[in-house]
Write an enzyme that holds these catalytic residues in place. Structure first.
Site, PDB file in Angstrom:
ATOM      1  CG  HIS A  92       2.688  -7.902  -5.085  1.00 47.50           C
ATOM      2  ND1 HIS A  92       3.079  -7.804  -3.767  1.00 47.50           N
ATOM      3  CD2 HIS A  92       3.515  -7.075  -5.772  1.00 47.50           C
ATOM      4  CE1 HIS A  92       4.086  -6.957  -3.665  1.00 47.50           C
ATOM      5  NE2 HIS A  92       4.361  -6.493  -4.874  1.00 47.50           N
ATOM      6  CG  HIS A 259       9.405   0.652  -8.440  1.00 51.10           C
ATOM      7  ND1 HIS A 259      10.553   0.185  -7.826  1.00 51.10           N
ATOM      8  CD2 HIS A 259       8.418  -0.210  -8.086  1.00 51.10           C
ATOM      9  CE1 HIS A 259      10.266  -0.908  -7.140  1.00 51.10           C
ATOM     10  NE2 HIS A 259       8.979  -1.163  -7.292  1.00 51.10           N
TER      11      HIS A 259
END
Length: 728
Positions: A92, A259
C-alpha cells in the site's frame, strides 16, 4: 455573555479563514514550496545515501525476521506471524504510484502522513508502522522510513519462504505530506455517479487518478461500487493496474502472490470502528480506528469489513491461491460486517483460524480474486501459473520488485548489496560511460562549432529544453541523459516539432561525428551531452547580446540510450499534455493553463522564482512550441533580456480576451488601441497573480537585467542536470 475563554492569538495554526477559503479558484503556488530545507530536521550536510551505505543491512534483516513472530498483546499477529500485515503495508505504500504523473509510490515514506495514513484502505497499517518503531529507533538515520517499509515487506516474504528478486535502498524520507491530487470527492469511498465523481462516460476514470474510489489504493474488493461482479471488477483491475505500469501478467502475479499470505478483517460492523489517525483524539498518539467490537483486536479486528483467508498456509508461500480458485465453485455470501465476499461451495473447512487452533474455515475469496478466473485473459494467465508454480513465483518476484521500486528512477540510484544485477527495461537503462569525457577546452571548442553551424538561439535552446524537461521529480524518470529525444516516441511528439527537431539533431550529429572522428585517445562526446552543450551555447550567445557575459555550467557524462533500451509505451506517458514554458497545450482542458504550468514546474522541482525567471527567459529566446508569438514580449528575440517582464508590467498596455475560451489575449496600446502583443493565460498570470506579479516586478526593474540573466542561467542549469544523479 459566553463564559468560554477566547484564545488571545488569532493567527495560530488552529485556523482562521484562509485565502483559499475566500478565493478557492486562486492559483496555488504552495506545491512549489513543499519539502524545503526548512521542514527537514536533518543537518544540512546529511547525505542519506552515504548513511545507508554504512548500514549493516544483514543485521536489520535479522531484527526484522525476529519481529515477524514477536506477537504483541496490543496488536497480536494473525497466525502468530506479522508477514501478511507487513506485505500489505509495503504494497500500500508503493501502490499509490501512478504512471500519468509519476506521483505516489514508496519514495519519501508518505504513508506516515495525511491523507495516506488515514485512507480507509490503509486501515490499521498504523499498527504495522508502530511495530517497526523499535527497529527504526535502533538504526536511526542510517535507514529511512521509506526504505524500511519496503525492506520489511521483502523480509516478510522471505520469512514466509518466498525468494524475492532483490532490494534497492536509497529512498530518502520526506518530512511533510506531498501535495497530490487524489480526486475531487469530499466523502471517503464515495461511489461513482456523484457530483464529484472521478468517472465519466462509460466508466472512464479521470486522469491522472489510478484508484476507483477516494481512499482506495486500486479497486473496491467487493466489486465496482460494491457490486459483487467479478467480470465487471476485472475491468477496474485492468484499468487501475495499467495506470501503475502493470500488464495483465504482472497484475495476476501481484494479486495472487499477495493474497497467498495473511487475511482480511471484518469481525463485526464498521459502526464499532473509531476515527482514523488524523481525526482521532490526541491521547491516541497518532493511532486510529480504535474498535469497540469485543477486544477490538486479534479475532475481533475490523479493517476492510471483509473476512477472508485465501490459503491453508497463510504464513507460507504456496500455490494454494490458484488451487482454491480453480478447485471450487463459489457462492456469494457476506462477512460478519456485512461485506460481499465468496465462499467455496460444498468445501471442507481447511483454512486455519488466525487465533484459535481448534477452528477451521471454508476457503473464501474476494470478488476481485474471482476476476482472475472469470475474466478470459486473466483466467488464461492464472491457469498457466497454477500449472507452472515456478513461473508464477518468478513472475511475482519480478512484479513485486517493480511495484516497490518503480518510483526510484534509474538503477544507478539503487543502494545496497541486494540490488539485482539484471537490467530491466522499465528502469529506462542508459549505457555506462565507457570512454574519456570531454574537458572544458573541448566544451568551449564544441560550443564554437555549434554556433558556426547557423543554428539559431531558439533552435538550440528549444531542443535542449525539450530533451531535459521530460524529467519528473516524482518518479525520477525522463531528462536529457540518454538523448531519448532522438528516439521513438519523443522524436514524434507534436510539442517537439518533429521535422524541425530532426533537422537540428542531424546538424548536431554532424558536429558530434566530426569531433569524435578527430580524437586519437578514445575521447567522445555523446549526443546527450552535445544537446545540453548546444543549449548552453545558445543561452551564452543570447546573454552576450544582452550585454552580460556568462558561462553556463556544464558537466559531461551523459550517454546515449538505444531504441532497444527504450520502452515506447512506458516513455509515452512523459509526453507533456501541457508545457507552459513552451506555451504549449496539447488540447483544451478543464484545468486552467496556468495551473498546468505550476504542475509542470513542480514535476521539474522548481520554486516559484525559478519558474518565473525561466518563463521570462524562454519567451524572449523564442522557445515557444511551433514558433508561436504569444508571450514574446520583445522586439529583440534571441536576446536574453528582461523584456518579458518590462512589457508585461507596462501600464500603457491594456489586455482583453481574444478568444471565447479566455485562453488568448491581446495587449493594445491604451491610448491608440494599436495591437502590441498577444499572450496566453500562462503569460498573463505573471501580471495577474499577486505573488507572481511580485516576482515579475523584481525581474522587470531597471536594475534587474544582470540578475535576471544569472538567475535564468542557474535555473536553466538546474533543469539540464535534474537527472544527473551522479553529480549529487
Amino acid at each position: 455573555m459566553s463564559t468560554e475563554s477566547k484564545c488571545p492569538f488569532n493567527h495560530t495554526a488552529a485556523g482562521g479563514t484562509s485565502n483559499h477559503d475566500w478565493w478557492p479558484n486562486r492559483l496555488n503556488l504552495e506545491v512549489l514550496h513543499r519539502h524545503s530545507a526548512l521542514s527537514d530536521p536533518m543537518d544540512a550536510e546529511f547525505d542519506y545515501a552515504q548513511a545507508f551505505k554504512q548500514l549493516d543491512l544483514a543485521a536489520v534483516k535479522r531484527d526484522l525476521h525476529a519481529l515477524m513472530t514477536m506477537s504483541q498483546d496490543w496488536w497480536p499477529a494473525d497466525f502468530g506471524h506479522y508477514g501478511g500485515l507487513f506485505v500489505r503495508m509495503a504494497w500500500h505504500g508503493a501502490g499509490t504510484y501512478r504512471i500519468a504523473d509519476g506521483r505516489g509510490g514508496a519514495g519519501g515514506g508518505q504513508q506516515r502522513f495525511a491523507p495516506l495514513n488515514s485512507w480507509p484502505d490503509n486501515g490499521n497499517l498504523d499498527k504495522a508502522r508502530r511495530l517497526l518503531w523499535p527497529i527504526k529507533q535502533k538504526y536511526g538515520r542510517n535507514i529511512s522510513w521509506a526504505d524500511l517499509f519496503i525492506l520489511t515487506g521483502n523480509v516478510a516474504l522471505e520469512s514466509m519462504g518466498f525468494k524475492t528478486f532483490g532490494y534497492g535502498g536509497g529512498r530518502a524520507d520526506t518530512w511533510e505530506p506531498d501535495d497530490v491530487y487524489w480526486g475531487s470527492e469530499k466523502i471517503w469511498l464515495e461511489l461513482s455517479g456523484g457530483p464529484n465523481s472521478r468517472y465519466s462516460g462509460d466508466r472512464d476514470l479521470e486522469n491522472p487518478l489510478a484508484a476507483v474510489q477516494m481512499g482506495l489504493i486500486y479497486v473496491n474488493p467487493e466489486g465496482p461500487d460494491g457490486k459483487p461482479d467479478p467480470v465487471a471488477a476485472a475491468r477496474d483491475i485492468r484499468d487501475t493496474f495499467a495506470r501503475m505500469a502493470m500488464n495483465d501478467e504482472e497484475t495476476v502475479a501481484l494479486i495472487a502472490g499477495g493474497h497467498t499470505f495473511g487475511k482480511t478483517h471484518g469481525a463485526g460492523p464498521a459502526s464499532h470502528v473509531g476515527a482514523e489517525p488524523e481525526a482521532a483524539g490526541i491521547e491516541q498518539q497518532g493511532l486510529g480506528w480504535k474498535s469497540t467490537y469485543g477486544s477490538g483486536k486479534a479475532g475481533d479486528a475490523i479493517t476492510s469489513g471483509l473476512e477472508v483467508t485465501w490459503t491453508s498456509t497463510p504464513t507460507q508461500w504456496s500455490n494454494d491461491f490458484f488451487k482454491h480458485l480453480f478447485s471450487y465453485e463459489w457462492e456469494l455470501t457476506k462477512s460478519p460486517a456485512g461485506a460481499h465476499q465468496w465462499v467455496a461451495k460444498d468445501a471442507e473447512a481447511v483454512i486455519p483460524d488466525a487465533f484459535d487452533p481448534s477452528k477451521k474455515h471454508r476457503p473464501t475469496m474476494l470478488t476481485t480474486d474471482l476476476s482472475l478466473r472469470f475474466d478470459p485473459a486473466y483466467e488464461k494467465i492464472s491457469r498457466r501459473f497454477y500449472e507452472n508454480p515456478d513461473e508464477f513465483a518468478d513472475a511475482f518476484a519480478r512484479a513485486w520488485f517493480k511495484l516497490t521500486h518503480r518510483d526510484m528512477g534509474p538503477r544507478s540510484r539503487y543502494l545496497g548489496p541486494e540490488v539485482p544485477a539484471e537490467e530491466l527495461l522499465w528502469q529506462d537503462p542508459i549505457p555506462a560511460v565507457d570512454h574519456p569525457l570531454i574537458d572544458d577546452a573541448d566544451a568551449a571548442a564544441l560550443k564554437a562549432k555549434i554556433l558556426a553551424t547557423g543554428l539559431t538561439v531558439a533552435q538550440l535552446v528549444s531542443t535542449a529544453w525539450a530533451s531535459a524537461s521530460t524529467f519528473r521529480g516524482s518518479d525520477k524518470r525522463g531528462g536529457a541523459n540518454g538523448a531519448r529525444i532522438r528516439l521513438a516516441p519523443q522524436k514524434d511528439w507534436a510539442v517537439n516539432q518533429p521535422a524541425a527537431l530532426a533537422a537540428v539533431l542531424e546538424t548536431l550529429e554532424g558536429v558530434q561525428k566530426a569531433f569524435n572522428d578527430a580524437q586519437t585517445g578514445g575521447k567522445k562526446v555523446s549526443l546527450a551531452d552535445l544537446i545540453v552543450l548546444a543549449g548552453a551555447a545558445g543561452v551564452e550567445q543570447a546573454a552576450k547580446q544582452a550585454g552580460v557575459a556568462v558561462t553556463v555550467p556544464f558537466a559531461a557524462g551523459r550517454m546515449d540510450a538505444s531504441q532497444e533500451q527504450t520502452d515506447v509505451d512506458a516513455m509515452a506517458v512523459l509526453e507533456p499534455v501541457a508545457d507552459g514554458f513552451r506555451n504549449y497545450l496539447k488540447a483544451a482542458y478543464k484545468t486552467p493553463a496556468e495551473a498546468l504550468l505550476v504542475d509542470k514546474a513542480q514535476l521539474l522541482t522548481l520554486t516559484a522564482p525559478e519558474m518565473t525567471v525561466l518563463i521570462g527567459g524562454l519567451r524572449v529566446l523564442g522557445a515557444n512550441a511551433g514558433g508561436a508569438q504569444h508571450g514574446v514580449f520583445t522586439d529583440r528575440p534571441g536576446t536574453l533580456s528582461n523584456d518579458f517582464f518590462v512589457n508585461l508590467l507596462d501600464m500603457g498596455t491594456e489586455w482583453k480576451p481574444a478568444s471565447a475560451a479566455n485562453d488568448v489575449f491581446e495587449g493594445r496600446d491604451r491610448a491608440s488601441g494599436q495591437l502590441k502583443w498577444t499572450g496566453t493565460r500562462v503569460d498573463l498570470i505573471f501580471g495577474s497573480h499577486s505573488q507572481l506579479r511580485a516576482l515579475a516586478e523584481v525581474y522587470g526593474s531597471a536594475d534587474a537585467n544582470e540578475k535576471f540573466v544569472r538567475d535564468f542561467v542557474a535555473a536553466w542549469n538546474k533543469v539540464m542536470n535534474l537527472d544527473r544523479f551522479d553529480l549529487a
